[in-house]
Design a protein around this motif. Structure first.
Motif, PDB file in Angstrom:
ATOM      1  N   GLU A  20      48.676  28.323  17.179  1.00  0.00           N
ATOM      2  CA  GLU A  20      48.882  28.433  15.738  1.00  0.00           C
ATOM      3  C   GLU A  20      48.373  29.763  15.193  1.00  0.00           C
ATOM      4  O   GLU A  20      47.485  30.393  15.761  1.00  0.00           O
ATOM      5  CB  GLU A  20      48.176  27.280  15.015  1.00  0.00           C
ATOM      6  N   SER A  78      44.662  27.863  22.409  1.00  0.00           N
ATOM      7  CA  SER A  78      45.220  26.618  22.969  1.00  0.00           C
ATOM      8  C   SER A  78      46.309  26.005  22.091  1.00  0.00           C
ATOM      9  O   SER A  78      47.250  25.405  22.595  1.00  0.00           O
ATOM     10  CB  SER A  78      44.113  25.597  23.218  1.00  0.00           C
ATOM     11  N   THR A  79      46.192  26.154  20.764  1.00  0.00           N
ATOM     12  CA  THR A  79      47.204  25.574  19.879  1.00  0.00           C
ATOM     13  C   THR A  79      48.387  26.498  19.649  1.00  0.00           C
ATOM     14  O   THR A  79      49.482  26.043  19.327  1.00  0.00           O
ATOM     15  CB  THR A  79      46.601  25.214  18.505  1.00  0.00           C
TER      16      THR A  79
END
Length: 290
Positions: free
Chosen positions: A233, A230-231
């Motif tokens: 990263e 979701s991020t």
């Protein structure tokens, strides 16, 4: 091949040669997403009629449980998905040489089996899609590497991608990288399960009940994967964010580093890819005996 609507694959006749867990994962994805009609999907295997009946009961697909039905299903299908065990692949595919039509699309989910070996066993430049899915396809969260022979048209590429996107995500790679896909994601769920086993056992050792240790581990792994997804990263950056200097997480990471955790994982993935190549070589040598 017929010209199916790629939004539904509804017009394509699909035949699964092999009725194991991966075949079930794919056909379940197709049926539950309404991308293909069950009446257009045929399943067959070497001898387990009970398994075929089980798939018919669950999904409404058509079992081919006699030699006559098997040959008819294979010869009439638009798409034939090869899902037999690697040790059985050479002999099984060799028998298809005089059954399949030259323009049928062949999709392989067999570890190690190269496009050139499939074409050698069939004796012609058959359109072939080579894939490496994983078992998370069973719940629609699979990761599949996919490669195409030069004779696969753009339309057929889209059809194959639609099939595997129905059970997760796909990554198109050059064929020599399929073994890398095998190492990273094909066998990847097993690595995560192995980690989870250790986490649960350690939790129990520290006094948690087995149920509590399992529940906490499952949610932790699920949440960590979702954070990365979701991020967007990098996992390393997320790890650094939760690793306070001289804190509990740092103590744990340093302990894993002393046991060469990352190096062990990398070597395991490399060995998995090597083993896939070895299996492919075994099949290639068997194919060369023609």
């Amino acid at each position: 091949m017929s010209n199916p609507d790629l939004a539904s694959l509804g017009g394509a006749a699909i035949c699964f040669y092999g009725a194991g867990s991966m075949a079930e994962a794919i056909l379940r994805g197709l049926v539950e997403a309404q991308l293909a009609k069950p009446s257009n999907i045929t399943v067959l295997n070497r001898s387990n009629a009970e398994r075929l009946a089980e798939l018919r009961e669950r999904y409404g697909v058509i079992p081919a449980d006699t030699d006559v039905k098997k040959e008819a299903a294979l010869s009439s299908a638009d798409v034939v998905i090869l899902g037999m065990k690697p040790k059985d692949a050479a002999n099984a595919i060799r028998t298809l040489r005089h059954i399949l039509r030259p323009n049928q699309l062949i999709i392989s989910v067999i570890a190690g089996l190269s496009i050139s070996t499939i074409q050698q066993l069939l004796g012609r430049d058959q359109p072939v899609v080579r894939t490496m899915p994983n078992t998370s396809s069973t719940i629609g969260l699979g990761a599949t590497g996919i490669s195409f022979s030069s004779s696969v048209s753009a339309e057929r590429r889209e059809l194959a991608l639609a099939m595997f996107n129905a059970v997760g995500m796909t990554a198109v790679v050059e064929e020599p990288l399929i073994e890398a896909v095998n190492g990273v994601s094909g066998s990847g769920p097993a690595y995560v399960y192995y980690l989870m086993e250790a986490m649960i056992e350690a939790g129990v050792q520290l006094g948690l009940s087995p149920d509590a240790a399992k529940a906490l581990t499952v949610q932790t792994v699920r949440g960590a994967a979702e954070m990365v997804y979701s991020t967007g990263e990098n996992p390393g950056e997320l790890r650094r964010k939760v690793t306070s200097p001289n804190g509990t997480t740092q103590a744990a990471i340093e302990t894993m580093a002393r046991f060469d955790f990352q190096e062990g994982m990398k070597q395991a993935i490399v060995r998995c890819a090597e083993r896939a190549r070895e299996m492919g070589e075994d099949i290639r040598r068997e194919a060369a005996q023609d």
